[in-house]
Design an enzyme around this catalytic site. Sequence first.
Site, short mmCIF file in Angstrom:
data_model
loop_
_atom_site.label_atom_id
_atom_site.label_comp_id
_atom_site.label_asym_id
_atom_site.label_seq_id
_atom_site.Cartn_x
_atom_site.Cartn_y
_atom_site.Cartn_z
N LYS A 114 40.87 27.50 32.81
CA LYS A 114 42.07 27.81 33.58
C LYS A 114 43.28 27.02 33.09
CE LYS A 114 40.06 29.91 37.59
NZ LYS A 114 40.13 30.26 38.97
N LYS A 196 35.13 39.35 33.16
CA LYS A 196 34.71 39.62 34.54
C LYS A 196 35.80 40.28 35.37
CE LYS A 196 35.56 35.92 37.77
NZ LYS A 196 35.16 34.86 38.63
N LYS A 199 39.97 39.00 40.83
CA LYS A 199 41.09 39.30 41.71
C LYS A 199 42.35 38.53 41.33
CE LYS A 199 38.77 36.62 45.29
NZ LYS A 199 39.08 35.24 44.99
P1 ATP Z 1 38.98 34.33 40.51
O1 ATP Z 1 38.76 35.78 40.25
O2 ATP Z 1 40.25 34.02 41.21
O3 ATP Z 1 38.65 33.42 39.39
P2 ATP Z 1 36.59 34.37 41.94
O4 ATP Z 1 36.63 35.69 42.60
O5 ATP Z 1 35.64 34.11 40.84
O6 ATP Z 1 38.04 33.91 41.62
P3 ATP Z 1 35.92 33.27 44.38
O7 ATP Z 1 36.86 34.03 45.19
O8 ATP Z 1 35.70 31.92 44.89
O9 ATP Z 1 36.33 33.20 42.92
O10 ATP Z 1 34.58 34.04 44.22
C1 ATP Z 1 33.81 34.23 45.29
C2 ATP Z 1 32.47 34.64 44.84
O11 ATP Z 1 32.53 35.94 44.24
C3 ATP Z 1 31.81 33.70 43.84
O12 ATP Z 1 30.48 33.46 44.26
C4 ATP Z 1 31.84 34.48 42.56
O13 ATP Z 1 30.75 34.17 41.73
C5 ATP Z 1 31.78 35.93 43.05
N1 ATP Z 1 32.40 36.81 42.09
C6 ATP Z 1 33.71 36.83 41.74
N2 ATP Z 1 33.94 37.77 40.81
C7 ATP Z 1 32.75 38.35 40.54
C8 ATP Z 1 32.32 39.39 39.65
N3 ATP Z 1 33.16 40.00 38.86
N4 ATP Z 1 31.01 39.72 39.65
C9 ATP Z 1 30.15 39.12 40.45
N5 ATP Z 1 30.47 38.13 41.31
C10 ATP Z 1 31.75 37.74 41.36
#
Ligand code: ATP
Length: 331
Positions: A114, A196, A199
């Site tokens: 990041k 991945k 959001k």
């Molecule tokens: P960012 O996208 O902002 O980096 P994030 O979505 O990874 O954030 P969190 O909002 O904390 O971060 O994620 C919440 C949960 O959702 C975590 O357990 C993460 O592993 C899961 N998650 C996020 N994106 C994915 C994805 N593309 N596939 C599967 N699991 C996901």
Amino acid sequence: MTRIVSGIKPTGSLTLGNLIGAIKRFVRLQEDMEDTEFFLFIADLHALTSRQIPHKLRKHTLDVAAMYLAAGLDPEKTTLFIQSEVKEHAELGYLLQSNTYMGELERMTQYKDKSSKQNQNIISSLFTYPALMAADILLYDADYVPVGDDQKQHLELTRDIAERFNHYYHDFFKIPEPIIPKVGARIMDLQNPTKKMSKSEDSDKGCITLFDNEKQIRKKVRSAVTDSYRKIAYDPVKQPGIANLLNIYAGIREEKIETILDMYEDKTYKDLKEDLAEVIVAELLPLQERYHKLIKSDTLQDILDKGREYAQNIAFKKVRKAKRKVGLGRK
Ligand code: ATP
Ligand code: LTN
């Protein structure tokens, strides 16, 4: 009694990745595990590690809570609360930051990733974030922490911090275990299936949010990147686009990949995409309907109030003891 703790950052509109990788998994755990207490919080303090627009942060915080409930989270089984409303998270975060080494934080790959994307004005809490995450977990003496594989390193650091604290101040924290999903649980961007679905990164076409309407969903699935093999098989290396579509299908239906593969062996990419769009629409439209009812209701507020009180009561006692252990306070 076993305790499970997890958190989710309200940094943007929730995506299908969050639904499959986090929300549905948590709801399933809550249904499957007996004699277990669940704590789930919206990690709004963690959201401040990158610049947020205040009214959006506030909206996303409530949205995440409402979406979890809409997806079937049972507030009788799970204490649902907002992290910043239990001030002990920040307080213990500081105590643990004071037991964490620079070298440990410098090794965190999420920080390296990041921070390398920003060349100036990197917010310092992005660096110290894992100590706050350790506090989130250790405050509640968690036995297990369900997280995505991107959080594995933070969990290992949490264990190291807890062990160090226990060594200096005598047994105090429970050492938590991660629960990490098997391979295939990572949902990828539809336009770039080696990245991945996220959001906080702006890839509109490749990311299905939980708020997308029917038309948007169908369009995004239809234009998802595939390959020229013309054969539906599960091979994330050679056919990452198709593997991703199969993962989404299996993830929503909570079925094995093989079951979905059996259904599509002799079908075309177009068939798979059309059916998948249908599956997503059938999942998201009722979810959105429940969300819209909840977001306006007093029920959501009541659940968050109750969650805060319950969590606060536990956190207050743990921090009081932790402060005594390290020598803070007059007696
Ligand atoms: P960012 O996208 O902002 O980096 P994030 O979505 O990874 O954030 P969190 O909002 O904390 O971060 O994620 C919440 C949960 O959702 C975590 O357990 C993460 O592993 C899961 N998650 C996020 N994106 C994915 C994805 N593309 N596939 C599967 N699991 C996901
Ligand atoms: N860092 C996590 C969110 C998070 C978390 C936690 C998860 C913050 N505190 C405590 C489990 C336990 C993330 O970015 N997904």
